[in-house]
Motif scaffolding. Structure first.
Motif, PDB file in Angstrom:
ATOM      1  N   THR A   1      15.159  41.015  38.528  1.00 48.19           N
ATOM      2  CA  THR A   1      15.346  41.004  37.062  1.00 48.19           C
ATOM      3  C   THR A   1      14.188  41.926  36.324  1.00 48.19           C
ATOM      4  O   THR A   1      13.836  41.237  35.311  1.00 48.19           O
ATOM      5  CB  THR A   1      15.741  39.984  36.492  1.00 48.19           C
ATOM      6  OG1 THR A   1      14.858  38.691  36.570  1.00 48.19           O
ATOM      7  CG2 THR A   1      17.134  39.301  37.139  1.00 48.19           C
TER       8      THR A   1
ATOM      9  N   GLY B   1      18.174  44.711  32.930  1.00 50.24           N
ATOM     10  CA  GLY B   1      18.424  46.219  33.047  1.00 50.24           C
ATOM     11  C   GLY B   1      19.791  46.868  33.317  1.00 50.24           C
ATOM     12  O   GLY B   1      20.169  47.913  33.480  1.00 50.24           O
TER      13      GLY B   1
ATOM     14  N   GLY C   1      14.186  44.624  34.629  1.00 54.38           N
ATOM     15  CA  GLY C   1      14.970  45.395  33.755  1.00 54.38           C
ATOM     16  C   GLY C   1      14.758  47.000  33.807  1.00 54.38           C
ATOM     17  O   GLY C   1      14.758  47.485  32.864  1.00 54.38           O
TER      18      GLY C   1
ATOM     19  N   ASN D   1      22.866  47.415  27.138  1.00 52.00           N
ATOM     20  CA  ASN D   1      21.552  46.548  27.279  1.00 52.00           C
ATOM     21  C   ASN D   1      20.423  47.637  26.963  1.00 52.00           C
ATOM     22  O   ASN D   1      20.681  48.670  26.823  1.00 52.00           O
ATOM     23  CB  ASN D   1      21.349  46.282  28.802  1.00 52.00           C
ATOM     24  CG  ASN D   1      21.632  47.393  29.894  1.00 52.00           C
ATOM     25  OD1 ASN D   1      22.562  48.023  29.564  1.00 52.00           O
ATOM     26  ND2 ASN D   1      20.747  47.812  30.653  1.00 52.00           N
ATOM     27  N   GLN D   2      19.220  47.003  26.657  1.00 51.44           N
ATOM     28  CA  GLN D   2      18.011  47.945  26.663  1.00 51.44           C
ATOM     29  C   GLN D   2      18.067  48.499  25.199  1.00 51.44           C
ATOM     30  O   GLN D   2      17.613  49.812  24.965  1.00 51.44           O
ATOM     31  CB  GLN D   2      17.724  48.975  27.606  1.00 51.44           C
ATOM     32  CG  GLN D   2      17.476  48.034  28.970  1.00 51.44           C
ATOM     33  CD  GLN D   2      16.997  48.855  29.984  1.00 51.44           C
ATOM     34  OE1 GLN D   2      17.732  49.939  30.147  1.00 51.44           O
ATOM     35  NE2 GLN D   2      16.179  48.444  30.763  1.00 51.44           N
TER      36      GLN D   2
END
Length: 515
Positions: free
Chosen positions: A192, A322, A194, A348-349
């Motif tokens: 994880t 991520g 990301g 996400n992000q």
């Protein structure tokens, strides 16, 4: 030994090769990849990406000069796909939802704007389960829409992120429901970070890593040739393919390679172009083009995107992973198929704050904390089901690309009906954000249409008059030529195509092994 040529080295090429090698001990396979080498899960490259912010995958995107695309059509080629060993799974997101049963029968809803698949969901359901196992998908096996026929995901669904909790109550109040995003992720490897666009742990499926394993497992029976662009398929007779013409980009020399069977698995754009470039007296307009459908019916996913700020973000919620974990299929249902369905997720992000860069730019920790409290954003991103529009097509442009292939010509305009669907679905996303109490809501639907999700330019059909390949992906009116890419989808649906493509590749491998 039976000699099989596979054009391409992406996930479809690897999946059909793996299934064929395992099922038929008499098969010898050569994969021909136009691009060069690509190394996945390299820790040094990952560190360089962390320091520079530039993914090592970017160097393998299309150069702008290699395509002729109308500027007002919204289609983007560069950035969507990778031209190298392993293809586009080198940088894919790993999202693996299934199409739904109604997607296989869209022609019954849209008439001449769509075509039913030559197979149905019930025929294909077991291959979806096999594809999920192939791609190491984490998902919720208790879901029944679409039906699973008791097929189990290889890994349990990834848990929801804390920031998903901003949206989930709103979805519940609106009666939309939600589910875990099925995603390619090996939980025993994942850390994880990301940084899933280039995973340093090989936790996300990539065809390049799988291909490396395949070359070791079946050494002596499979060969990979890089920097080997295929220019044309040569026919020994009107129905029988003899082999392919391959270019040596360094010398300019051309080589003929013979084959008993040929599988074109080079993605929608390049697969279509190769058939168009393969002309002969019997096939003056390209292989499989007797019905005039080769290169036509180009569709892909436009986006609906809306973002909003979390007011008074005292919990300091931000993106943790991520990949997305929360998805909604409320609008991906039969009642929205006339409009065009939508599959959406909490993307996400996009919390909007790059902490490392802020610190490097001299921004104080107190100022960064104020941004977190008052300007963290949540994004909802929807993929819209688009329909056939006359004139939207892929063709050959004059000149050659950096890899030695013909340049790409794309003509695309977003239909008025799709534009209306995009606007309506955007308002649905805005409604969710408002129900969640977010502020400063923005429309970010300026993204172009996804070329890596492009479909239908070599669509499957029962009759040669309606398409390019049959239900077994054999090019109509040929005996030994097959095509396995998103191009064979008669429509794009509202979800990512990779899982469906892998299922088709595994099914093709079984078919060829039993033929």
């Amino acid at each position: 030994m039976s000699q099989v040529l596979v054009v391409g080295s992406g996930v479809a090429a690897v999946a059909v090769s793996r299934r064929l090698l395992a099922s038929d001990p008499t098969v010898q396979i050569t994969l021909l990849e136009a691009g060069g080498d690509f190394i996945a899960a390299d820790y040094r490259q990952w560190l360089d990406m962390i320091m520079s912010g530039v993914s090592p995958t970017r160097a393998y995107n299309d150069p702008v000069k290699d395509a002729d695309i109308n500027t007002d059509g919204g289609m983007q080629l560069r950035g969507g796909r990778m031209l190298a060993k392993g293809g586009t799974t080198g940088h894919w997101g790993g999202w693996c939802p299934r199409l739904k049963p109604e997607d296989f029968a869209l022609g019954e809803v849209k008439g001449d704007r769509a075509l039913n698949w030559a197979i149905n969901y019930a025929d294909f359901i077991d291959y979806y389960t096999q594809a999920e196992i192939f791609l190491n998908v984490c998902g919720d096996s208790t879901l029944t829409n679409p039906p699973r026929n008791q097929g189990q995901y290889p890994f349990a669904a990834t848990g929801y992120s804390a920031i998903d909790g901003v949206i989930m109550p709103a979805l519940e109040r609106l009666g939309y429901g939600y589910e875990a995003m099925p995603v390619s992720r090996h939980p025993e490897k994942c850390r994880t970070t990301g940084t899933c666009v280039y995973c340093p742990f090989d936790a996300k499926y990539t065809a390049v890593s799988d291909l490396d394993r395949l070359l070791l497992e079946y050494a002596g029976r499979i060969e990979l040739r890089l920097q080997s662009p295929v220019l044309a398929i040569t026919m020994a007779s009107p129905k029988q393919a003899a082999g392919v013409e391959v270019l040596n980009p360094q010398t300019g020399a051309k080589q003929f390679i013979a084959a008993d069977k040929i599988i074109v698995a080079a993605g929608t754009i390049e697969s279509t172009k190769l058939l168009l470039a393969s002309v002969s007296e019997r096939w003056p307009n390209g292989l499989g083009n007797q019905g005039g459908h080769l290169g036509k019916h180009l569709v892909t996913h436009p986006f609906a995107i809306a973002t909003g700020e979390i007011p008074n973000n005292q919990q300091r919620l931000a993106d943790e992973l991520g990949f997305p974990t929360l998805a909604c299929r409320h609008f991906d249902s039969p009642e929205y198929q006339e409009l065009g369905k939508m599959y959406f997720l909490r993307y996400n992000q996009v919390s909007g704050i790059n902490y490392d860069k802020r610190l490097l730019d001299g921004v104080s920790p107190a100022a960064i904390d104020d941004e977190v409290l008052n300007h963290s954003r949540v994004e909802l991103r929807g993929m819209i089901e688009a329909f056939d529009e006359p004139g939207n097509e892929v063709g050959l442009a004059p000149g050659t690309t950096a890899l030695g292939l013909p340049r790409t010509k794309i003509q695309h305009r977003e239909p008025e009906a799709t534009l209306r669907a995009r606007k309506q679905h955007h308002q649905h996303l805005v409604g969710v954000l408002k129900e969640a109490g977010l502020k400063n809501i923005e429309d970010r639907s300026f993204w172009g249409n996804r070329v890596d999700h492009a479909t239908s330019t070599c669509r499957m059909s029962v009759d040669a008059a309606d398409g390019v390949v049959d239900g077994n992906l054999r090019v109509h009116d040929t005996d030994n030529l097959y095509l396995c890419s998103n191009a064979v989808f008669p429509n794009c649906g509202a979800v990512n195509p990779t899982l469906t493509l892998v299922g088709l590749a595994l099914r093709l491998g079984n078919h060829l092994a039993s033929a």
